[in-house]
Structures are given as structure tokens and as C-alpha cells.
Design an enzyme around this catalytic site. Sequence first.
Site, PDB file in Angstrom:
ATOM      1  CB  ALA A  69      13.776 -28.900  86.928  1.00  0.00           C
ATOM      2  N   GLY A 113      18.535 -27.678  86.140  1.00  0.00           N
ATOM      3  CA  GLY A 113      18.697 -29.066  86.544  1.00  0.00           C
ATOM      4  C   GLY A 113      19.573 -29.854  85.596  1.00  0.00           C
TER       5      GLY A 113
END
Length: 262
Positions: A69, A113
Site C-alpha cells: 500500500a 497490500g
Amino acid sequence: MSEPLVLVERRGEGVRGTALMRLNRPKQLNALNSELMDVLGRALLAADADDGIGCIVITGNERAFAAGADIAAMAKKTYAEALAEPFITRNWETIRQVRKPVIGAVAGFALGGGCELAMMCDFIIAADTAKFGQPEIKLAILPGAGGTQRLPRAVGKSKAMDLVLTARMMDAAEAERAGLVSRVVAADKLLDEALAAAEIINGLSGPAVALAKACVNKSFEGGLADGVDYERRIFHSLFATADQKEGMAAFLEKRAPNFTAR
């Protein structure tokens, strides 16, 4: 004019093709942020609604599927801001609404992520250059897009604890042994392999494929008895389709079936 965050193209020459989606933030190693996940979500839902698409492939580039992320986008958030915004919540879960098969084609880094997005795909084909991991603990946080839930289901509790608590990466060979990925191929063959798998799926009965996917996913959501009962009901329902009649007739007549998704 900025580059699109996700590049989408149709592959395949048959009645149903494959939607190929490339994450496209190469300078950030395809780090995932809300904007990218919104774009990806819209592309996924559009492909799912398109009768000309039978399967979806999500990939990155040779350096990274997605290296995590976007830390810069979250570093200064307060608890209240993280809770109030659709931050690693709404727009990260859109992929779960997709009924068509989604294949993750992973080369390079799939971390944080990125690993979680790969695990949201129905199965992963990995290049021999792929590296998987959940390094969030090094930032004094933990996986927040399903990593602590999907990783143990894929590789077991012990290995998941190892990866989450030590932040170490595992290579493609270890990921295949652990059951995280379905197969490992040479990096230069990755996309060909993923598209070939998608092409096989595209040639099958659309209703049967969608319901088979639903049944496998059901196995992760409850007990065995409930899952078997659900599977049996779905199995019986497929006898109401024209594709079932065609598939069995073609088998008995020793010819290729002509599925119509009906």
C-alpha cells in the site's frame, strides 16, 4: 496528462475474451492507493458485467505486481481518519463482488497490500522472480486488507505467523510449496501462461464456472457440512442449464461441446 492507473485491454479471439488489467504506477512499484483501487474496482465490475468477457487477469510489471500500500498516503492519518475514510475497506473489497474468475499473474514483489490483492484473486500464477510477504509489522502496523485472514487459510497458521511476525519474504518456489500459488513459470512466460489458463476457462460454460467459483469460496466461509450442502444444491441447479445438456451430450457423442452460457 497523467498515465492511467490501470491499463485494461481485451485479449482473445473467441466469443468470450479475457480482460487483462495491468497495475500502472511503475515509479512507485505499483504501490496501491485509494485512487488506484477505485479505478481497479470499476474495471473489475465492468468486466464482470460484460458478456464478451469470460475471465480476468490482474498483473503488474516485471519488477513488481504491487510492492504494498502507498505508505506516503497513510503515514500521517489519525485513528479517526483511518476509521472514517474508505481506507483499505470499501474499495479494496470490490474484487469479492466479481463472479467471473480472476487470475493473479505475479512477477517481482507482491508485498503487504500487493500480497493481499494477489490473495483476493481466485488463483495465482507466479513468475520465478516473484517474492511474497507481509512486512507491515516493520511499520508498527499489521496487514489490514485481509492478510491475517487469507494468508493462514492459504499456507497454514505456522507459516502465516512466521511471515507476519518476522516480515520475511518468501520466493516463488516456497510460495508454491506452501500452497499460496498454483504454479510457477519462467518470468518471460508468465503472461502467456495466465492468458492460456484464462482461455481454457473462456471455453467452458459460464454459469458452471461462476458457480464452481462460488462453491470453492464457500468452503472458506463455514463448516464442512454446510459447504457440502451448498455444493449439492448448486450441483443440482446446473441440471437446469442448456450447457449441462450440451456438455453431457457432447461427451457421449465424442465431440467438442458448444457452450452458450445458458
